[in-house]
Design a protein around this motif. Structure first.
Motif, mmCIF file in Angstrom:
data_model
loop_
_atom_site.group_PDB
_atom_site.id
_atom_site.type_symbol
_atom_site.label_atom_id
_atom_site.label_comp_id
_atom_site.label_asym_id
_atom_site.label_seq_id
_atom_site.Cartn_x
_atom_site.Cartn_y
_atom_site.Cartn_z
ATOM 1 N N LYS A 19 -12.354 -3.077 -0.023
ATOM 2 C CA LYS A 19 -11.728 -3.924 0.683
ATOM 3 C C LYS A 19 -10.507 -3.279 1.164
ATOM 4 C CE LYS A 19 -12.275 -7.004 -3.081
ATOM 5 N NZ LYS A 19 -11.386 -8.318 -4.546
ATOM 6 N N GLU A 20 -9.752 -2.009 0.822
ATOM 7 C CA GLU A 20 -8.988 -1.454 1.626
ATOM 8 C C GLU A 20 -8.920 -1.138 2.709
ATOM 9 O OE1 GLU A 20 -5.918 2.151 1.151
ATOM 10 O OE2 GLU A 20 -6.321 1.235 -1.525
ATOM 11 N N ASP B 93 -16.398 -9.443 -4.199
ATOM 12 C CA ASP B 93 -16.750 -9.569 -6.184
ATOM 13 C C ASP B 93 -17.634 -10.220 -6.593
ATOM 14 O OD1 ASP B 93 -13.503 -8.563 -6.012
ATOM 15 O OD2 ASP B 93 -12.987 -10.175 -6.304
ATOM 16 N N THR C 220 -14.891 2.006 -4.801
ATOM 17 C CA THR C 220 -14.609 1.080 -5.312
ATOM 18 C C THR C 220 -14.187 -0.366 -4.978
ATOM 19 O OG1 THR C 220 -12.573 1.853 -5.550
ATOM 20 C CG2 THR C 220 -13.491 2.734 -7.788
ATOM 21 N N ARG C 221 -14.394 -1.143 -5.658
ATOM 22 C CA ARG C 221 -14.052 -2.942 -5.346
ATOM 23 C C ARG C 221 -12.530 -2.591 -4.133
ATOM 24 N NH1 ARG C 221 -14.357 -8.149 -8.620
ATOM 25 N NH2 ARG C 221 -14.735 -6.650 -10.025
ATOM 26 N N GLU C 222 -12.252 -2.160 -4.904
ATOM 27 C CA GLU C 222 -10.532 -2.042 -4.522
ATOM 28 C C GLU C 222 -10.778 -1.453 -3.278
ATOM 29 O OE1 GLU C 222 -10.817 -1.514 -7.250
ATOM 30 O OE2 GLU C 222 -10.437 -3.993 -8.509
ATOM 31 N N GLU C 223 -11.261 -0.515 -3.295
ATOM 32 C CA GLU C 223 -11.570 0.286 -1.753
ATOM 33 C C GLU C 223 -12.199 0.125 -0.212
ATOM 34 O OE1 GLU C 223 -11.012 5.185 -4.327
ATOM 35 O OE2 GLU C 223 -12.895 4.336 -3.635
ATOM 36 N N LYS D 288 -9.507 -4.015 5.432
ATOM 37 C CA LYS D 288 -8.878 -4.473 5.766
ATOM 38 C C LYS D 288 -7.524 -3.634 7.145
ATOM 39 C CE LYS D 288 -6.594 -7.607 2.532
ATOM 40 N NZ LYS D 288 -6.450 -7.412 1.097
ATOM 41 N N MET E 5 0.377 -1.230 0.444
ATOM 42 C CA MET E 5 -0.376 -0.106 0.324
ATOM 43 C C MET E 5 1.049 1.146 -0.225
ATOM 44 S SD MET E 5 -3.368 -0.245 2.337
ATOM 45 C CE MET E 5 -2.789 -0.175 3.972
ATOM 46 N N GLU F 20 -14.256 -10.783 1.302
ATOM 47 C CA GLU F 20 -13.697 -10.323 -0.793
ATOM 48 C C GLU F 20 -14.018 -10.990 -1.705
ATOM 49 O OE1 GLU F 20 -9.271 -10.267 0.068
ATOM 50 O OE2 GLU F 20 -9.245 -8.182 0.842
#
Lengths: 239, 263
Positions: free
Chosen positions: A204-205, B247, A199-202, A208, A1, B243
């Protein structure tokens, strides 16, 4: 990151909590109680039980029932809140129960009720998290057998930055808030909610970061419990 | 009521199969019928397998909230009426109905697909109040997704009523002005059964479900974004499972959105 360090409104780092304070055994009448503070968010939890179930028809023959009530004091917010049950408090009471439920040995106390009452005294974001943290301490203080403690905190997105433990203006002006509760021994997320656009990535971040944050809450909870049973002059570091 | 043994469901699912023959990530058959209620300003009846919900949108003129004086107001409510299931009782909405309505509300509101500033009549005084009421007619599980489909379809179907000169609603004359909605926010629900993840759990599977995650997604300029999440159930999910579901929700959301767009 790859995070370029930026200053938050109150000067904290992106993964820094507000001051944490936890105390156990703060009420006299409840079988177990605790106080938990995260900056300006304060909650007290009290546990009654295991005790007889009223109304009787809710009784379960093979286990205790867990009941939770999350309540916010009318003076806890900037503008006075209406006292009593709201749709919001009904939902939070429910997800709080589901968050705590996995760690309690309910099967040890058939035909009883364990009642957890959470009173939010000051609200500055993450009230459900602070309530859960207090509730788990109160359950442990009441001597209810537990598999673990559940630790809870939130993370989110403010001005495009992903940060831990949103508070104050970050809460009112931020884009996303995502509270989690975590059962460390099992590595299970037992509460997760989110509102706001990511967004999908955000997403997940943020999950975490929040899950990682519960580690510090968990330590604060354990040290509050240890402190209660500390013998003066002895160092209690068996755990 | 005949119920299916949860252990049987767990065994079937652990073999990668489902009782009704669906694939793990398949939804049941979806039908969306817009304009199902003549008296409502917008409506939709949705069938998700044997689950059936009906949603009506009604407008009224009211005062805005003090912190948003120039914005209309959205209110979503769900009733799990005893008609729909032997498990439902009469009385004020229980926690599951409250949760369902709040989760549906959250996905629509947080996606910001509706510009509530456009629903302001006189700033600080009069705004349009949008009431979205969801009635469950037949409960065969996954009411949140069914309610979510019905709510957004009914909002697309809705036409604002006309206003009389005194500012009151003219019930005799509907306008042909619909709501401006820029995207289709939808809730998609996945469940963990043992170590497996399934989409759209039905009622026979509900007893075997350990945990649930509902993810709200919507489309914006060709991208799919998340706007809400809600975990349910009394068992936890690992970060990896979360996760995976995120998806899955993104790809399922795309499929379901097509059905709303074509309804």
């Amino acid at each position: 990151m790859n995070i370029v360090e930026f200053k938050r409104i109150d000067g904290r780092k992106h993964d820094e909590f507000r001051p944490i304070e936890a105390r156990v055994g703060v009420l006299q009448k409840a079988d177990g109680s605790a106080y938990f503070r995260l900056g300006n968010t304060v909650a007290i939890a009290g546990v009654y039980g295991p005790r007889k179930v009223h109304p009787r028809h809710e009784e379960q023959l093979d286990r205790a029932i867990l009941r939770t009530r999350y309540n916010m004091a009318p003076f806890a917010t900037t503008e006075r809140g209406r006292p009593g049950y709201s749709r919001r408090s009904i939902e939070i009471s429910m997800v709080t129960r589901q968050a705590i439920n996995p760690v309690i040995f309910l099967e040890e106390f058939p035909k009883t009720a364990i009642d957890v009452h959470i009173e939010v005294l000051q609200a500055d974001a993450s009230t459900r998290c602070v309530g859960i943290n207090a509730a788990c301490l109160a359950l442990a203080d009441a001597g209810i057998p537990m598999r673990d403690l559940v630790a809870s905190c939130s993370a989110g997105k403010v001005n495009g930055n992903i940060i831990l433990d949103i508070a104050g203006k970050e809460d009112t002006e931020g884009e996303v808030d995502l509270p989690v509760a975590y059962y460390p021994k099992k590595k299970h997320v037992t509460l997760l909610q989110m509102d706001g656009i990511v967004t999908r990535e955000e997403a997940k971040e943020i999950v975490k970061l929040a899950v990682g944050g519960t580690k510090k809450i968990y330590e604060a909870q354990k040290s509050a419990l240890r402190k209660k049973y500390e013998i003066e002059g002895e160092k209690n570091d068996i755990y | 009521m005949i119920s299916t043994d949860p252990q049987l469901i767990k065994n079937i699912v652990s073999n990668g199969e489902r009782l009704d023959g669906r694939g793990m990530y398949d939804y049941r058959k979806i039908t969306i019928e817009k304009g199902a209620v003549a008296t409502a300003d917008g409506s939709a009846r949705v069938k998700l397998g044997n689950t059936e919900v009906i949603c009506g949108v009604k407008f009224s003129v009211g005062e805005p909230f003090s912190d948003t004086p120039d914005e209309g107001v959205l209110m979503v409510a769900a009733e799990f009426v005893p008609l729909a299931s032997p498990e439902f009782e009469s009385g004020p909405p229980g926690e599951e109905a409250v949760e369902a309505s709040r989760v549906v509300d959250r996905a629509i509101r947080e996606s910001k697909v509706i510009d509530f500033k456009k629903l302001c009549i006189t700033p600080g005084e009069k705004v349009w109040m949008v009431f979205v009421d969801i009635d469950v007619l037949d409960n065969d599980g996954n009411l949140i997704d069914a309610a979510s489909l019905a709510a957004i379809a009914a909002l697309f179907d809705a036409k604002l009523p006309g206003l009389k000169e005194d500012g009151k609603i003219d019930y005799d004359n509907k306008s042909d002005q619909g709501l401006q909605i820029n995207g289709i926010p939808l809730s998609t629900t996945f469940a963990k059964v043992g170590d497996s993840i399934i989409a759209d759990p039905d009622l026979s599977e509900a007893e075997a479900v350990d945990a649930r995650l509902t993810v709200g997604t919507f489309d914006k300029d060709g991208d799919v974004l998340l706007c809400s999440m809600q975990k349910g159930g009394s068992v936890g999910l690992t970060v990896e499972e979360l996760e995976k579901i995120i998806d899955l929700a993104i790809s399922k959301g795309k499929e379901l959105r097509k059905m709303v767009a074509n309804a």
